[in-house]
Design an enzyme around this catalytic site. Structure first.
Site, PDB file in Angstrom:
ATOM      1  N   GLY A   1      -1.467   0.398  -3.649  1.00  0.00           N
ATOM      2  CA  GLY A   1      -2.944   0.591  -3.920  1.00  0.00           C
ATOM      3  C   GLY A   1      -3.870   0.082  -2.702  1.00  0.00           C
ATOM      4  O   GLY A   1      -3.170  -0.370  -1.601  1.00  0.00           O
TER       5      GLY A   1
ATOM      6  N   CYS B   1       7.222  -0.977   4.489  1.00  0.00           N
ATOM      7  CA  CYS B   1       6.042  -0.321   4.207  1.00  0.00           C
ATOM      8  C   CYS B   1       6.086   1.082   3.805  1.00  0.00           C
ATOM      9  O   CYS B   1       6.684   2.001   4.289  1.00  0.00           O
ATOM     10  CB  CYS B   1       5.423  -0.101   5.694  1.00  0.00           C
ATOM     11  SG  CYS B   1       4.939  -1.515   6.529  1.00  0.00           S
TER      12      CYS B   1
HETATM   13  N1  SAH Z   1      -3.945   0.996   0.950  1.00  0.00           N
HETATM   14  C1  SAH Z   1      -3.685  -0.106   1.910  1.00  0.00           C
HETATM   15  C2  SAH Z   1      -2.840  -1.008   1.840  1.00  0.00           C
HETATM   16  C3  SAH Z   1      -1.340  -0.651   1.976  1.00  0.00           C
HETATM   17  S1  SAH Z   1      -0.627  -1.332   3.327  1.00  0.00           S
HETATM   18  C4  SAH Z   1      -3.743   0.584   3.275  1.00  0.00           C
HETATM   19  O1  SAH Z   1      -3.647   1.753   3.532  1.00  0.00           O
HETATM   20  O2  SAH Z   1      -3.776  -0.203   4.411  1.00  0.00           O
HETATM   21  C5  SAH Z   1       0.715  -0.348   3.517  1.00  0.00           C
HETATM   22  C6  SAH Z   1       0.835   0.303   5.029  1.00  0.00           C
HETATM   23  O3  SAH Z   1       1.994   0.860   5.204  1.00  0.00           O
HETATM   24  C7  SAH Z   1      -0.290   1.236   5.474  1.00  0.00           C
HETATM   25  O4  SAH Z   1      -0.580   0.957   6.740  1.00  0.00           O
HETATM   26  C8  SAH Z   1       0.615   2.454   5.299  1.00  0.00           C
HETATM   27  O5  SAH Z   1      -0.136   3.532   6.019  1.00  0.00           O
HETATM   28  C9  SAH Z   1       1.670   2.023   5.866  1.00  0.00           C
HETATM   29  N2  SAH Z   1       2.857   3.021   5.571  1.00  0.00           N
HETATM   30  C10 SAH Z   1       2.783   3.958   4.254  1.00  0.00           C
HETATM   31  N3  SAH Z   1       4.135   4.859   4.334  1.00  0.00           N
HETATM   32  C11 SAH Z   1       4.569   4.290   5.583  1.00  0.00           C
HETATM   33  C12 SAH Z   1       5.900   4.570   5.779  1.00  0.00           C
HETATM   34  N4  SAH Z   1       6.747   5.443   5.440  1.00  0.00           N
HETATM   35  N5  SAH Z   1       6.422   4.058   6.973  1.00  0.00           N
HETATM   36  C13 SAH Z   1       5.661   3.145   7.658  1.00  0.00           C
HETATM   37  N6  SAH Z   1       4.596   2.736   7.133  1.00  0.00           N
HETATM   38  C14 SAH Z   1       3.943   3.324   6.084  1.00  0.00           C
END
Ligand code: SAH
Length: 348
Positions: free
Chosen positions: A163, A342
């Protein structure tokens, strides 16, 4: 949608409890005891509130509930001990929180929405269709459930699960207040980080509230066209707008800002990208000890074609930023084997 019959007590801000519980309790100190049981002792069953009368416990149990999650599933990483909790909500939806442990510190990464309306095209957590915001009580329940489960205090909270926290701002704010309140969870402000894809009104409000917590921006690109490719729903914000908002946050709060930068192989991991990032940060007066860049080598998933960068590109990127005086960290993935790292918080 299945409705809850009892009032969910975690949805009531603790300071409202004095009036909400008036029909049951007239003495203020007894309400304080209840706040202590829940938020300090993390006891999630009225029957175990041993210093209040049996009758009152019974009355509370028949009108209120402290928990809403059912069918909690736990997966533990054999690589690093990270635990992924899958919670089923009262209306039958699934969402996730992750417990990260190192020697003396427990941190949780929590979700603020079920699904995500932003749907960045590299992120599995965001691929899950948006269903609804989590209530403030449900967000707190993620943390209290885990503390109760491990019988240990959690010292840090990352709003980095499923989210976009800034799109659930009212509930986010209410949760932060309970987390940092001395009387309630009493958590260190510097151990709380809210991450956002870049919802500027949210970043500004969070700055203006001056909670003193940390802010993280998911930047991930160094030019607007490139960013739009991976984050199509960028609210029309340019990178310059986002970095100005970071500057505003720093100036207002005296706290710290993290710039998160996913490294995607052959997409944004070149020396030219590193140089551009350094130039952008310099132009926005963001090269200083209160700003840190977190490089996140992409965690691959089956759902997208992006690849993890070569180790040499990661080290090169890091070196370039360092040479420009930028504080930079490479984030180790945690819980890769259980879909807890992440961007992996989708249904497995
Ligand atoms: N929506 C908010 C909170 C989520 S944080 C945001 O975008 O900041 C989760 C983090 O993990 C974000 O920086 C996102 O871009 C990153 N992320 C998403 N998919 C990922 C992946 N496959 N590998 C590494 N980081 C990823």
């Amino acid at each position: 949608m299945k409705k809850q019959k009892k009032t969910f007590i975690l949805d009531i801000e603790p300071k409202q409890l004095y009036s909400e519980l008036k029909p049951f309790i007239s003495e203020k100190y007894k309400v304080d005891q209840i706040i202590q049981w829940i938020y300090r002792k993390k006891v999630l069953d009225f029957n175990n509130f041993t210093n209040i009368s049996k009758e009152l416990r019974g009355n509370l149990s028949s009108s209120f509930t402290i928990t809403t999650f059912t069918n909690v599933k736990k997966d533990e990483s054999v690589i690093d001990g990270t635990v992924r909790y899958t919670f089923k909500t009262y209306d039958g939806k699934y969402m996730y929180a992750v417990l990260l442990s190192n020697e003396n510190k427990k941190t949780v990464c929590i979700s603020t929405q079920i699904g995500c309306p932003i749907s960045c095209n590299f992120c599995l957590s965001g691929k899950t269709k948006f269903v609804r915001n989590l209530s403030s009580g449900e967000i707190l329940e993620e943390i209290l459930y885990i503390e109760n489960d491990i019988k240990e205090r959690i010292s840090g909270v990352l709003f980095m699960g499923m989210g976009e926290p800034m799109l659930n701002y009212t509930n986010l704010k209410s949760v932060i207040k309970t987390l940092i309140s001395k009387k309630e969870m009493n958590m260190g402000k510097r151990h709380i980080t809210v991450s956002s894809v870049g919802v500027i009104p949210g970043i500004k409000s969070l700055a203006d509230e001056m909670f003193g917590i940390r802010f993280a921006l998911s930047l991930h690109a160094t030019d607007d066209k490139q960013r739009k490719k991976i984050i199509p729903n960028n609210f029309g914000n340019t990178i310059a707008d986002l970095l100005s908002a970071c500057r505003y946050y720093l100036k207002k709060t005296n706290s710290k800002v993290t710039i998160e930068y996913i490294l995607l192989k052959d997409f944004n991991d070149t020396s030219a990208d590193a140089h551009r990032l350094a130039r952008l940060m310099k132009a926005h007066n963001l090269i200083n000890p209160d700003v840190q860049v977190n490089l996140i080598p992409y965690n691959e998933t089956n759902s997208f074609d992006y690849k993890t960068p070569l180790q040499v590109s990661v080290l090169n990127f890091k070196k370039m930023l360092k040479l420009n005086g930028i504080t930079v960290n490479v984030r180790e993935p945690k819980g890769l084997d259980i879909g807890a790292a992440c961007g992996q918080l989708g249904k497995v």
